[in-house]
Structure formats: structure tokens, C-alpha cells
Design a protein around this motif. Structure first.
Motif, PDB file in Angstrom:
ATOM      1  N   UNK A 279       0.847  -1.197   0.000  1.00 40.69           N
ATOM      2  CA  UNK A 279       0.000   0.000   0.000  1.00 40.69           C
ATOM      3  C   UNK A 279       0.877   1.238   0.000  1.00 40.69           C
ATOM      4  N   UNK A 280       0.379   2.280  -0.679  1.00 38.70           N
ATOM      5  CA  UNK A 280       1.076   3.558  -0.541  1.00 38.70           C
ATOM      6  C   UNK A 280       0.004   4.622  -0.630  1.00 38.70           C
ATOM      7  N   UNK A 281       0.195   5.736   0.122  1.00 34.17           N
ATOM      8  CA  UNK A 281      -0.863   6.740   0.106  1.00 34.17           C
ATOM      9  C   UNK A 281      -0.296   8.125   0.341  1.00 34.17           C
ATOM     10  N   UNK A 282      -1.067   9.120  -0.108  1.00 37.02           N
ATOM     11  CA  UNK A 282      -0.727  10.517   0.188  1.00 37.02           C
ATOM     12  C   UNK A 282      -1.990  11.143   0.772  1.00 37.02           C
ATOM     13  N   UNK A 283      -2.015  12.450   0.864  1.00 36.72           N
ATOM     14  CA  UNK A 283      -3.175  13.113   1.462  1.00 36.72           C
ATOM     15  C   UNK A 283      -4.458  12.927   0.667  1.00 36.72           C
TER      16      UNK A 283
ATOM     17  N   UNK B 285      -7.832   4.635  -4.542  1.00 41.34           N
ATOM     18  CA  UNK B 285      -8.847   5.262  -3.696  1.00 41.34           C
ATOM     19  C   UNK B 285      -8.612   6.768  -3.732  1.00 41.34           C
ATOM     20  N   UNK B 286      -9.539   7.474  -4.341  1.00 40.93           N
ATOM     21  CA  UNK B 286      -9.415   8.931  -4.448  1.00 40.93           C
ATOM     22  C   UNK B 286     -10.268   9.552  -3.352  1.00 40.93           C
ATOM     23  N   UNK B 287      -9.602  10.377  -2.539  1.00 37.71           N
ATOM     24  CA  UNK B 287     -10.283  10.949  -1.359  1.00 37.71           C
ATOM     25  C   UNK B 287     -11.598  11.635  -1.725  1.00 37.71           C
ATOM     26  N   UNK B 288     -11.552  12.392  -2.833  1.00 35.73           N
ATOM     27  CA  UNK B 288     -12.722  13.185  -3.223  1.00 35.73           C
ATOM     28  C   UNK B 288     -13.902  12.314  -3.673  1.00 35.73           C
ATOM     29  N   UNK B 289     -13.623  11.030  -4.022  1.00 32.82           N
ATOM     30  CA  UNK B 289     -14.683  10.177  -4.593  1.00 32.82           C
ATOM     31  C   UNK B 289     -15.328   9.237  -3.586  1.00 32.82           C
TER      32      UNK B 289
END
Ligand code: 4AD
Ligand code: MG
Length: 430
Positions: free
Chosen positions: A25-29, A47-51
Motif C-alpha cells: 500500500x502507498x498513500x498521500x493526502x 482510492x481517491x479521497x474526493x470520490x
């Protein structure tokens, strides 16, 4: 729609749910990339935060390696990934949180990985090797079924020792002594007299004190046996069979070979007929190459086999070994009593002997003489000798070691990676 990663190509643009584990897994804000695996394959989940809801995004950010989940998302084509698809994640339902999975993306030592074999199997590399192993098994059944062979299962508990008595696993069979089978061959000869062309596929055991990259204590062997087949007929089956399985893996395991970084140009060349060299010629060749210590009558070691294999880009048959080096059942060359009608098939690229085979003695008197010379128990081989008493015919067969073949085709250094749970000299765990 509940599906698997291997099936997602049917659902491009549609929403699917997959039961999966987190491989990495890798993620940003604003975005999280989940490397998902479900056993059938690997796919990236984006996984897009806004969606998504805040809760789903937080789950995606905090989920740990090897946690299990149901993930729901839209299948999209993705030209950048070798797999060709990714999942635009809409929802996540965590099934089980995995804590401190021992095998992390960093490098681990081999003993640590072997101690964790039950978990190591989940890695991309091990997954690819197991898929290739499965394809070789599938193609083996296809090849022999399409060529008129009948699958026969020889026993595992036996009273005889086809390949010599020094490497047997002994066990009690109630009041009798028994051994774990080191080869099904003798039984397959009986089966060939009943069914013509037969093959077996099963585990075999060698209590060999060898600690090399080619030796397992328990390994799986494919053993065909053919009535009325003589020496040459036997080699033809072997080269056709080996070519068939290599081509099947090339065709059906493209992703796996790529994941392993296998140089497939070397495998593409593997097509029958294969070159042959006699034992006599091999000895001369080795002398020319500077192996001064080897003499006629000595067995080849790994360096000798590798030197011979290196002069070909195909597997090579070494034929007509000295009688003294080979088991009791091999047919002597009618023109030369000191060598037998046998061949070992040596894989390219230093993987060593993958097949041992021969024509079998079909003369009763000669067989009995050999059984005596080898100091074998006449009673235990009575049934085997009787095959020569009732309509004896020339016949031949061979044994292909599955793990060495998997190692070669996968490009794995050591046979310990080509079987799910290797049994090695110092390893019975896990
Ligand atoms: O050459 P082998 O000992 O031949 C036989 O057992 C014959 N009875 C076969 C037959 O004619 N039906 O073993 C056959 C193959 C080898 O070429 C090698 O690929 C594999 O079995 N093999 C091993 N693989 C892994 N670990 C070991 N300890 C192996 N010993 C043999
Ligand atoms: Mg052998």
C-alpha cells in the motif's frame, strides 16, 4: 457483482466486489494505492479521497499489509500495468486486520523466508512460480491424454527399491519392513503390460544426504512407461513432451514469466528434436574442456553437466552410460555390453538432469542375473521378474522431476521455491 481479479476483464466500466488481501500500500493526502491480491491475481486499487466517504478513505490509508477485505469498485483499463486493469475503489469492508505480517517489502534472508514458507507463498514471486508449476501439471495431463496414455497410480508404500537401496526411507508396515516409494517405475512396467502406454504423477522420496540446489527429499515425478517402445521411441516421447510443456507455459503464463523476469527468448527455442551426445563423447568433450580428473566409468557431477549443457541452447540427451553407473533394470546395448540403452536429459542454463530414462531389460534370465548382481532380495522382485515370463516385450520409460523442471522454466535458482512446502535435508517445518 462478486468476482475475482482474474475475471475483471469481463467487467470493464462496471462495478465489482472482490474478496482480497492487501499485498502492499502507498498513500498521500488525497489518494491511496492498494496492491490487492485474491489468489487469482494482483490488481491495483485506487482510492481517491474526493470520490469516497471520509470513513472509506481513512480505512484505505490505515489498512495494514495482509489485512483481508471486500473491496468494491469500477474496473478500468490501465495501459501502464502489465495486468492491464485497475480498480477505482468506491467502498471497502475490512474483514480482518492483520498485525505485523512478518514478510515486509524489504529483503529477508532465505532461512527466515523458509521458516515462514506458509506466508511466503503469498508473495508475487512465489505465486508466479506456483502458477507455472500448475501449468506444467495441466499440460502434462493434456499431453499424455492426447497421446493415448492412461494415468496409473503406483503405490507409495513399497517393498522394493528401483533406484538402489542407499537412499530409502524405511518404515514399519505392521510386522513387515516397507519403504516410501523412490520411483513408481517397476509398478508402471506392470501397468504398461496391461494398458500399453501409461503415466504416473506422484510424490517420491529419497533419503539423500545431498544439500544442493537440485535436491529435495520429497519430490514429484511424472513417470511414463510404454510397451513395445524401444530406446529411440522413448527419446521421441521425451523431447515432444518437454517441448509441449515449455510452449504451454510460454502461452499460458505470460504474466508470471514477466513477473519473474524470465528470459523467454531462451524458452522459445525449446522445440523437438533435442541434441544427443553419448557418454563416451561427453567424456572426451569434458577432457577437452579441461576436466582432467574425470575418467570413463565416473558419474557426472553438476559442474560436468553444466559444462555439457552450456554448448547447447536446447536440453541435451546424454546417452549410453556405463552399465556400472545405472540401476539393475536397464537394457544393455546389444552392440556393447558395457553400456546401457539409457538417456539423461540435461536442461539448459545449468539446471541439470530433469529426466532419467531407459529401455528396460525384457529377458527373464538377464534380469534375474542383474537382480543377483545388485544384491537385491529375489522374493521382493518376484512379481517384477514375472512380467518377463508371460509375453515379455521390449518396453521403455522415463521419469521427469517436476521441481527441477519448474525451477528451470521459472528461472528459479533453487528447487526449494518450486514446491509449496519443500522437504530438505534439515527442514521439515512448516
Ligand atoms: O534419474 P532418476 O533417479 O530415475 C528414476 O527414478 C527412474 N526410475 C525413472 C523412470 O525411468 N521411470 O529420477 C528421475 C528424475 C531426475 O532426472 C530428476 O529430475 C528427478 O527425478 N530427481 C529429483 N528431483 C529433486 N530432488 C531429488 N532428490 C531428485 N532425484 C531425482
Ligand atoms: Mg538420474
Amino acid at each position: 457483482m462478486k468476482t475475482t481479479i482474474s475475471e475483471v476483464k469481463q467487467f470493464v466500466g462496471k462495478e465489482v466486489t472482490i474478496g482480497a488481501w492487501i499485498a502492499n500500500k502507498r498513500s498521500s493526502g488525497k489518494i491511496a494505492f492498494l496492491q490487492l491480491r485474491d489468489g487469482t491475481g494482483f490488481i491495483q486499487g485506487v482510492v481517491v479521497k474526493a470520490d469516497v466517504s471520509e470513513e472509506v478513505f481513512q480505512s484505505a490509508k490505515s489498512i495494514t499489509q495482509e489485512s483481508s477485505l471486500y473491496v468494491t469498485g469500477e474496473v478500468q483499463e490501465d495501459a501502464r500495468s502489465p495486468f492491464g486493469f485497475e480498480l477505482l475503489v468506491k467502498d471497502i469492508k475490512i474483514i480482518h486486520d492483520s498485525v505485523d505480517f512478518p514478510i515486509t517489502p524489504k529483503e529477508h534472508g532465505i532461512e527466515f523466508l523458509m521458516d515462514n514458507r506458509h506466508l511466503w507463498l503469498r508473495s508475487r514471486r512465489q505465486h508466479a512460480i506456483m502458477k507455472i508449476r500448475n501449468e506444467i501439471i495441466r499440460a502434462t495431463y493434456q499431453f499424455f491424454n492426447e497421446n493415448g496414455f492412461v494415468k496409473v497410480d503406483p503405490p507409495i508404500l513399497t517393498g522394493s527399491a528401483p533406484e538402489g537401496t542407499s537412499e530409502l526411507f524405511h518404515t514399519k508396515y505392521f510386522d513387515e519392513d516397507a519403504y516410501l516409494s523412490q520411483s513408481g517405475q517397476l509398478y508402471m512396467e506392470a501397468a504398461a503390460m496391461a494398458l500399453g502406454k501409461v503415466f504416473s504423477f506422484g510424490p517420491t522420496f529419497r533419503a539423500e544426504k545431498s544439500k544442493t540446489r537440485r535436491h529435495l527429499i520429497e519430490f514429484w515425478m511424472i513417470e511414463p512407461e510404454m510397451a513395445f517402445y524401444e530406446f529411440e521411441d522413448n527419446l521421441k516421447v521425451q523431447e515432444d513432451y518437454v517441448s509441449f510443456i515449455v510452449q504451454a507455459v510460454l502461452e499460458n503464463c505470460k504474466l508470471e514469466l514477466e513477473r519473474l523476469g524470465r528470459d523467454t527468448s531462451k524458452l522459445e527455442k525449446i522445440k523437438a528434436p533435442f541434441p544427443r551426445i553419448s557418454y563416451d563423447e561427453a567424456i572426451k568433450f569434458l577432457h577437452k574442456k579441461g576436466f582432467d580428473d574425470i575418467e570413463w566409468g565416473d558419474d557426472f557431477g553438476a559442474p560436468h553437466e553444466t559444462a555439457i549443457a552450456e554448448s547447447y541452447d536446447m536440453p541435451v540427451f546424454i546417452t549410453h552410460y556405463p552399465t556400472s553407473l545405472k540401476p539393475f533394470y536397464m537394457q544393455p546395448d546389444p552392440n556393447r555390453e558395457d553400456v546401457v540403452l539409457c538417456a539423461d536429459l540435461i536442461a539448459p542454463e545449468g539446471y541439470g538432469e530433469i529426466i532419467g530414462g531407459s529401455e528396460r531389460i525384457h529377458n527373464l534370465e538377464l534380469l534375474k542375473q542383474r537382480i543377483d548382481e545388485h544384491g537385491l532380495d529375489t522374493e521382493a522382485y518376484k512379481w517384477y521378474a514375472e512380467l518377463r515370463q508371460f509375453g515379455s516385450v521390449p518396453h521403455s520409460g522415463f521419469g521427469l522431476g517436476l521441481e527441477r523442471t519448474v525451477a528451470w522454466i521459472s528461472g528459479a535458482e533453487h528447487v526449494r521455491e518450486s514446491i509449496p512446502f519443500p522437504r530438505l535435508l534439515n527442514r521439515l517445518y512448516p
